[in-house]
Design a protein around this motif. Sequence first.
Motif, PDB file in Angstrom:
ATOM      1  N   LYS A 165      38.887  15.233 -44.094  1.00 12.65           N
ATOM      2  CA  LYS A 165      39.180  14.277 -45.160  1.00 12.65           C
ATOM      3  C   LYS A 165      37.941  13.699 -45.848  1.00 12.65           C
ATOM      4  O   LYS A 165      37.936  13.505 -47.070  1.00 12.65           O
ATOM      5  CB  LYS A 165      40.041  13.143 -44.609  1.00 12.65           C
ATOM      6  CG  LYS A 165      40.617  12.241 -45.687  1.00 12.65           C
ATOM      7  CD  LYS A 165      41.597  11.240 -45.084  1.00 12.65           C
ATOM      8  CE  LYS A 165      42.196  10.355 -46.177  1.00 12.65           C
ATOM      9  NZ  LYS A 165      43.172   9.391 -45.604  1.00 12.65           N
ATOM     10  N   PRO A 166      36.828  13.396 -45.131  1.00  9.26           N
ATOM     11  CA  PRO A 166      35.674  12.796 -45.806  1.00  9.26           C
ATOM     12  C   PRO A 166      34.866  13.794 -46.647  1.00  9.26           C
ATOM     13  O   PRO A 166      33.918  13.396 -47.318  1.00  9.26           O
ATOM     14  CB  PRO A 166      34.803  12.281 -44.637  1.00  9.26           C
ATOM     15  CG  PRO A 166      35.651  12.348 -43.426  1.00  9.26           C
ATOM     16  CD  PRO A 166      36.635  13.441 -43.674  1.00  9.26           C
TER      17      PRO A 166
ATOM     18  N   SER B 238      40.506  20.461 -47.537  1.00  7.88           N
ATOM     19  CA  SER B 238      41.689  20.387 -46.687  1.00  7.88           C
ATOM     20  C   SER B 238      42.089  21.810 -46.315  1.00  7.88           C
ATOM     21  O   SER B 238      41.680  22.784 -46.959  1.00  7.88           O
ATOM     22  CB  SER B 238      42.849  19.689 -47.410  1.00  7.88           C
ATOM     23  OG  SER B 238      43.273  20.466 -48.516  1.00  7.88           O
TER      24      SER B 238
ATOM     25  N   PRO C  83      41.428  19.262 -37.331  1.00  4.45           N
ATOM     26  CA  PRO C  83      42.375  18.196 -37.671  1.00  4.45           C
ATOM     27  C   PRO C  83      42.074  17.648 -39.064  1.00  4.45           C
ATOM     28  O   PRO C  83      40.941  17.698 -39.540  1.00  4.45           O
ATOM     29  CB  PRO C  83      42.110  17.147 -36.583  1.00  4.45           C
ATOM     30  CG  PRO C  83      40.711  17.407 -36.132  1.00  4.45           C
ATOM     31  CD  PRO C  83      40.493  18.883 -36.260  1.00  4.45           C
ATOM     32  N   ASP C  84      43.084  17.105 -39.721  1.00  5.46           N
ATOM     33  CA  ASP C  84      42.922  16.610 -41.087  1.00  5.46           C
ATOM     34  C   ASP C  84      41.837  15.544 -41.201  1.00  5.46           C
ATOM     35  O   ASP C  84      41.092  15.511 -42.183  1.00  5.46           O
ATOM     36  CB  ASP C  84      44.254  16.039 -41.595  1.00  5.46           C
ATOM     37  CG  ASP C  84      45.267  17.138 -41.892  1.00  5.46           C
ATOM     38  OD1 ASP C  84      44.846  18.302 -42.037  1.00  5.46           O
ATOM     39  OD2 ASP C  84      46.471  16.823 -41.968  1.00  5.46           O
ATOM     40  N   PHE C  85      41.756  14.626 -40.202  1.00  4.53           N
ATOM     41  CA  PHE C  85      40.793  13.532 -40.301  1.00  4.53           C
ATOM     42  C   PHE C  85      39.351  14.055 -40.298  1.00  4.53           C
ATOM     43  O   PHE C  85      38.452  13.392 -40.817  1.00  4.53           O
ATOM     44  CB  PHE C  85      40.988  12.529 -39.153  1.00  4.53           C
ATOM     45  CG  PHE C  85      40.519  13.009 -37.802  1.00  4.53           C
ATOM     46  CD1 PHE C  85      39.196  12.875 -37.402  1.00  4.53           C
ATOM     47  CD2 PHE C  85      41.413  13.597 -36.915  1.00  4.53           C
ATOM     48  CE1 PHE C  85      38.768  13.307 -36.153  1.00  4.53           C
ATOM     49  CE2 PHE C  85      40.990  14.040 -35.665  1.00  4.53           C
ATOM     50  CZ  PHE C  85      39.662  13.892 -35.290  1.00  4.53           C
ATOM     51  N   ARG C  86      39.146  15.240 -39.736  1.00  5.56           N
ATOM     52  CA  ARG C  86      37.792  15.806 -39.701  1.00  5.56           C
ATOM     53  C   ARG C  86      37.386  16.340 -41.069  1.00  5.56           C
ATOM     54  O   ARG C  86      36.201  16.378 -41.401  1.00  5.56           O
ATOM     55  CB  ARG C  86      37.743  16.919 -38.646  1.00  5.56           C
ATOM     56  CG  ARG C  86      36.352  17.460 -38.372  1.00  5.56           C
ATOM     57  CD  ARG C  86      35.487  16.396 -37.722  1.00  5.56           C
ATOM     58  NE  ARG C  86      34.158  16.913 -37.454  1.00  5.56           N
ATOM     59  CZ  ARG C  86      33.173  16.929 -38.339  1.00  5.56           C
ATOM     60  NH1 ARG C  86      33.392  16.495 -39.567  1.00  5.56           N
ATOM     61  NH2 ARG C  86      31.983  17.387 -38.007  1.00  5.56           N
TER      62      ARG C  86
END
Length: 232
Positions: free
Chosen positions: A142-143, A223, A137-140
């Motif tokens: 993003k950092p 990404s 997933p993107d949130f994984r």
Amino acid sequence: MYFLEINKKHIEFLGAIRNWDNVKAAFDEQSVWVKDFLFEQLSAVEIQQIPFHVIYELKNNLLFKKGSLLPTKKLPSGLLWTPIVRALPVALPSFNHNYFGIDQKLEIHLKASEAVREPYALLTDYSELVNYIEKAPDFRLKPLSWVILEKKILIFGNPLLPVKGETYWLKDDFLLPTGYDFEWSALSKTLQQDLNPLGEDIIIWNKNNNSIVIAKNKMKPLSISSFRLTFS
């Protein structure tokens, strides 16, 4: 009783123990002397990381190097002892690690460390990463940021991905293998000032004591789209 001796020109390394309020320091013509250690302090990391120091045990007014059965010299007379926090200035002189006397050459090596450090970077293969990242997933992602390093991929940030590879922790813009530290940890900032004075790079220091320089502006956000574009 145990004493630590270090040449005055290396006094700045005592900054690591300046906050030990139980120890006292004194000066002679060439050296700084420190005494009144708690026994457990003698094996503390702060002491082990001080280059050029010698630990002595005092017996019958003779100094024996720690672990030696033969005396080395006598304790200098007339030493005036004061708490180390008073003996050492707050701003210690800067140290030029590029110059050493003929008998004072110091090589920089890594050594195994028992300290627990949080991994900050992961060096992995494309084959290990591709299966995970296509489904992540993107949130994984993003950092994190990443860069291609020769035939491998280096990922930075926290939390790292659950992917097989070599992990590194961050210290003064150096990436060191987890479970390792510089043999003389106190030299870390000095090395950084010499090798990376503008702070524009990240330097990977490997177990074989080779280093790789990576410009920070080469890192890009991780990404799925950037990954696909790079390897399309």
